[in-house]
Design an enzyme around this catalytic site. Structure first.
Site, PDB file in Angstrom:
ATOM      1  N   CYS A   2     -13.858   0.693  -7.264  1.00 31.67           N
ATOM      2  CA  CYS A   2     -15.073   1.482  -7.118  1.00 31.67           C
ATOM      3  C   CYS A   2     -16.026   1.088  -8.250  1.00 31.67           C
ATOM      4  O   CYS A   2     -15.597   0.862  -9.371  1.00 31.67           O
ATOM      5  CB  CYS A   2     -14.873   2.990  -7.185  1.00 31.67           C
ATOM      6  N   ARG A  30     -16.158  -4.616  -6.779  1.00 32.19           N
ATOM      7  CA  ARG A  30     -15.166  -3.592  -7.135  1.00 32.19           C
ATOM      8  C   ARG A  30     -14.750  -2.726  -5.945  1.00 32.19           C
ATOM      9  O   ARG A  30     -13.849  -1.909  -6.056  1.00 32.19           O
ATOM     10  CB  ARG A  30     -15.736  -2.675  -8.226  1.00 32.19           C
ATOM     11  N   TRP A  78     -13.995   1.867  -2.984  1.00 35.81           N
ATOM     12  CA  TRP A  78     -12.789   1.272  -2.415  1.00 35.81           C
ATOM     13  C   TRP A  78     -11.864   2.453  -2.172  1.00 35.81           C
ATOM     14  O   TRP A  78     -11.400   3.085  -3.113  1.00 35.81           O
ATOM     15  CB  TRP A  78     -12.173   0.277  -3.396  1.00 35.81           C
ATOM     16  N   ASN A 104     -14.606   6.994 -10.253  1.00 38.51           N
ATOM     17  CA  ASN A 104     -13.714   5.843 -10.065  1.00 38.51           C
ATOM     18  C   ASN A 104     -12.355   6.273 -10.602  1.00 38.51           C
ATOM     19  O   ASN A 104     -12.248   6.646 -11.760  1.00 38.51           O
ATOM     20  CB  ASN A 104     -14.267   4.643 -10.863  1.00 38.51           C
ATOM     21  N   GLY A 105     -11.324   6.242  -9.753  1.00 38.92           N
ATOM     22  CA  GLY A 105      -9.986   6.643 -10.206  1.00 38.92           C
ATOM     23  C   GLY A 105      -9.341   7.587  -9.201  1.00 38.92           C
ATOM     24  O   GLY A 105      -9.786   7.689  -8.053  1.00 38.92           O
ATOM     25  N   GLU A 488       1.092 -19.024  -5.050  1.00 36.29           N
ATOM     26  CA  GLU A 488      -0.330 -18.767  -5.271  1.00 36.29           C
ATOM     27  C   GLU A 488      -1.183 -19.370  -4.142  1.00 36.29           C
ATOM     28  O   GLU A 488      -2.150 -18.768  -3.692  1.00 36.29           O
ATOM     29  CB  GLU A 488      -0.740 -19.320  -6.653  1.00 36.29           C
ATOM     30  N   LYS A 492      -3.706 -17.158  -1.832  1.00 31.54           N
ATOM     31  CA  LYS A 492      -5.140 -17.440  -1.669  1.00 31.54           C
ATOM     32  C   LYS A 492      -5.503 -17.507  -0.192  1.00 31.54           C
ATOM     33  O   LYS A 492      -6.490 -16.943   0.245  1.00 31.54           O
ATOM     34  CB  LYS A 492      -5.540 -18.784  -2.315  1.00 31.54           C
ATOM     35  N   GLU A 495      -5.298 -14.030   1.592  1.00 30.90           N
ATOM     36  CA  GLU A 495      -6.235 -12.979   1.190  1.00 30.90           C
ATOM     37  C   GLU A 495      -7.676 -13.264   1.593  1.00 30.90           C
ATOM     38  O   GLU A 495      -8.430 -12.336   1.839  1.00 30.90           O
ATOM     39  CB  GLU A 495      -6.142 -12.651  -0.308  1.00 30.90           C
ATOM     40  N   HIS A 511      18.102 -22.324   3.428  1.00 31.55           N
ATOM     41  CA  HIS A 511      18.834 -21.054   3.412  1.00 31.55           C
ATOM     42  C   HIS A 511      18.187 -20.020   4.339  1.00 31.55           C
ATOM     43  O   HIS A 511      18.452 -18.827   4.223  1.00 31.55           O
ATOM     44  CB  HIS A 511      18.917 -20.519   1.982  1.00 31.55           C
ATOM     45  N   LYS A 619     -11.867  -6.193  -6.568  1.00 29.44           N
ATOM     46  CA  LYS A 619     -11.598  -7.103  -7.692  1.00 29.44           C
ATOM     47  C   LYS A 619     -10.667  -6.490  -8.724  1.00 29.44           C
ATOM     48  O   LYS A 619      -9.750  -7.152  -9.185  1.00 29.44           O
ATOM     49  CB  LYS A 619     -12.933  -7.504  -8.335  1.00 29.44           C
TER      50      LYS A 619
HETATM   51  C1  F6R Z   1      -5.717 -12.453  -6.065  1.00 32.40           C
HETATM   52  C2  F6R Z   1      -6.064 -11.602  -7.177  1.00 32.40           C
HETATM   53  C3  F6R Z   1      -5.161 -10.474  -7.502  1.00 32.40           C
HETATM   54  C4  F6R Z   1      -5.168 -10.192  -9.014  1.00 32.40           C
HETATM   55  C5  F6R Z   1      -4.349  -8.933  -9.326  1.00 32.40           C
HETATM   56  C6  F6R Z   1      -4.324  -8.663 -10.808  1.00 32.40           C
HETATM   57  O1  F6R Z   1      -6.637 -13.484  -5.915  1.00 32.40           O
HETATM   58  O2  F6R Z   1      -7.078 -11.778  -7.797  1.00 32.40           O
HETATM   59  O3  F6R Z   1      -3.870 -10.697  -7.031  1.00 32.40           O
HETATM   60  O4  F6R Z   1      -4.634 -11.299  -9.677  1.00 32.40           O
HETATM   61  O5  F6R Z   1      -4.902  -7.830  -8.658  1.00 32.40           O
HETATM   62  O6  F6R Z   1      -5.600  -8.487 -11.307  1.00 32.40           O
HETATM   63  P1  F6R Z   1      -5.913  -8.652 -12.849  1.00 32.40           P
HETATM   64  O7  F6R Z   1      -5.704 -10.088 -13.185  1.00 32.40           O
HETATM   65  O8  F6R Z   1      -7.327  -8.232 -13.011  1.00 32.40           O
HETATM   66  O9  F6R Z   1      -4.949  -7.769 -13.559  1.00 32.40           O
END
Ligand code: F6R
Length: 624
Positions: A2, A30, A78, A104-105, A488, A492, A495, A511, A619
């Protein structure tokens, strides 16, 4: 998650509403389920809300522009409690029309407050914020002053919050409070701002005041006052700082998405992370260390806590730190860590890795580790974030601001910081000779140029992605340090391109997972350097054979000069090889992830998806 932005100015104009809307555009990373803005106009709140991205709110405002006002508060949401809807969108106005609140929270005891304090009030909705808005207005009626009402409120609620509130009867001030969620004040000329992130107001001012944990702020256009939760005024001189970047950093700079821009910034992210703190005499140091360096000689275990992409960088770190420092390294999702009674004590160093420094799961893991007597060290990209402040030591990643929800350059900078930390620890603990450390630092310093070389294949990878945009499932395989890179790469793709994808340890294939390989299945394989751990290299080649013989289509990331696969490229089985410059296996992770990031970004582009704001995500995840 948020985003919050608010503004109070010296006189009535369009500025407050416009600045709030612009701020929300920058904060949309956010959260983007719904948004809203409230102003005070002639003793009443004027509020507009819309479900979905800010574009919907923009249309709403365009069809019926806001009146002029000197004060405004906005929010981009969010959803945590309650679905994305107009009813649940912020700002929330109390039923008596007195208070507007953005939050926010999560307020964990909202239901209790409702049943104990608000029995006689019929709420239009049921989210935690609606309940708090209502209760705040009740406290305001009792105290006659929003600051006093806020001071009473914060003593009675549990959870996490950044609140921004306005009293319709007093348009001169905004009252805010913070507990476990970020809030920062922007000091302008004839206006002041408050936001979740400086990005919301950096266009107007570079003078910021961080609101620290458990503080209340009262903001007028020409006056800022801070208080603790006991109601005592605080001198905030040591909370003021200058923002050292400009708004261009928050713009796409001609690229199709922030994600593409950020991938292209990776060489700089690594370079800045290496040189950001300077290295004297071939030795790296930390950015902050609040305990005796000798303590690092006594630790007998390292536990890395992180989430998502940041956790993947932790898995890479394990290889390097265990190899160089001969100390066991565990990597654990922060949200799982404290629920399994982990063995953490005063001989444990807990490393928390995070881009935002505000991820609640990671923060809670750090707090738990501290309670158990462990020392904590943050690898973090956001200076001044909660993690930065709360850990006993810090090593910054200087990746610069990362806006795209999918993390790219921050990930690469995190891995780089882990190498730096590993070499620093090896030096402090005497695990490596100085000349060995220096030679590794020399190699580390070649990575930015090598990354720039990998980026030269951007268009080639993009063209391949175009052909694959309708692919429904993609697998990623790696061994050794290639395994977290496979994880990873899969994260990517799922997501941002919404394609089912999974990362596997290549040896695990037989396995179980090999059962899903059928004709046409696309599989990315990360092939380790041939001359560093030759046995790993040959094992991965054997895995490639296993996939080819079951009809899989292979894409390989391999080292330049590795011609072991060229025959298969010519004869079929391997569809494509993307080469990376030579480097040792431990450093190869930094280079190998780049083609996978470009692939995901490009597939999403060709599918016409919103790359920077993928559905259901935000984010920074500031709730548990
Ligand atoms: C994926 C991504 C998330 C963050 C995770 C941790 O692309 O960005 O998986 O890596 O939410 O976020 P931070 O690094 O801000 O603690």
């Amino acid at each position: 998650m948020c985003g919050i932005v608010a503004c109070v100015t010296s006189k009535k104009s369009d500025f407050a509403a416009d600045a709030c809307f612009k701020g929300l555009e920058y904060l949309e990373y956010r959260g983007y389920d719904s948004a809203g803005i409230s102003l005070i106009v002639d003793g009443k709140f004027e509020t507009k809300k819309a479900v979905g991205k800010l574009e919907s709110l923009k249309k709403e405002i365009k069809s019926k522009p806001f009146s002029k006002s000197n004060i405004a508060a906005g929010h981009t949401r969010w959803a945590t409690h309650g679905s994305p809807s107009i009813e649940n969108a912020h700002p929330h106005i109390s039923t008596n029309g007195r208070v507007a609140l953005v939050h926010n929270g999560i307020i964990e005891n909202a239901a209790q407050i409702k049943s104990e304090k608000l029995q006689n009030i019929k709420l239009t909705g049921n989210t935690d914020t609606q309940i708090v808005a209502e209760y705040l207005s009740m406290l305001l009626e009792e105290t006659g002053n929003l600051q006093n009402a806020m001071t009473k409120l914060v003593k009675q609620i549990d959870g996490s919050w950044a609140f921004v509130a306005m009293d319709v009867k007093d348009n001169s001030k905004i009252v805010c409070s913070r507990h476990n969620s970020p809030l920062v004040i922007g000091k302008g000329e004839s206006e002041n701002f408050i936001a979740s992130d400086v990005i919301a107001f950096v266009e107007y001012t570079k003078n910021a005041v961080e609101i620290k944990q458990d503080q209340i702020a009262v903001i007028e256009w020409d006056n800022i006052k801070l208080f603790n939760f006991a109601g005592e005024q605080i001198d905030y001189a040591n909370q003021e700082y200058k923002i050292d970047w400009n708004i261009d950093a928050a713009k796409k700079g001609g690229y199709s998405s922030f994600m593409e821009k950020e991938i292209r910034e990776e060489p700089a992210a690594v370079r800045n992370t290496i040189y950001g703190r300077g290295s004297q005499d071939g030795r790296f140091g930390l950015d902050r260390l609040d305990f005796d360096e000798n303590y690092l000689k006594l630790i007998d275990k390292i536990t890395v806590v992180a989430c998502g992409t940041a956790a993947h960088s932790g898995y890479v770190a394990r290889f390097a730190i265990e190899h160089w420092c001969k100390i066991p390294v565990e990597v654990e999702f922060a949200h799982e860590f404290r629920y399994r009674d982990p063995i953490v004590n005063s001989k444990t160093l807990v490393i928390a890795i995070s881009q935002s420094g505000e991820t609640m799961d990671t923060l809670q893991a750090v707090r738990y580790a501290k309670q158990q007597g462990a020392k904590t060290l943050a690898i973090v990209n956001t200076l001044g974030s909660a993690l930065d402040r709360e850990c006993d030591a810090v090593l910054y990643t200087y990746a610069g601001r990362e806006i795209a929800v999918a993390s790219t350059k921050a990930f690469i900078a995190q891995i780089t910081a882990c190498y730096i930390l590993g070499l620093y620890l090896a030096e402090v603990r005497g695990n490596l000779f100085l000349d060995e450390i220096e030679s590794k630092i020399r190699e580390l310093k070649t990575l930015p140029d090598k990354l720039a070389k990998v980026l030269q294949s951007y268009d080639d990878i993009k063209a391949f992605a175009k052909k694959e945009k309708n692919t429904e499932s993609v697998l990623f395989l790696g061994r050794h340090i290639g395994y977290p890179i496979a994880l990873e790469g899969a994260l990517k793709l799922k997501e941002i391109a919404y394609i089912h994808s999974e990362g596997f340890a290549a040896g695990e294939l037989k396995h179980g997972p090999i059962a899903i390989i059928e004709k046409g299945q696309l599989v990315f394989v990360i092939v380790p350097p041939k001359n560093d751990r030759a046995e790993v290299h040959s094992k991965v080649l054997a895995n490639i054979e296993e996939i080819i013989s079951r009809g899989g289509r292979i894409v390989v990331i391999a080292e330049e000069g590795d011609n072991s696969l060229s025959e298969k490229l010519e004869k079929g089985g391997i569809e494509k090889i993307f080469f990376r410059p030579k480097t040792s296996i431990l450093f190869s992770a930094v280079l190998d992830i780049v083609p996978l990031q470009i692939f995901a970004c490009s597939v999403a582009l060709f599918k016409g998806l919103d790359i920077d704001m993928p559905r259901n995500l935000a984010k920074s995840v500031t709730v548990e």
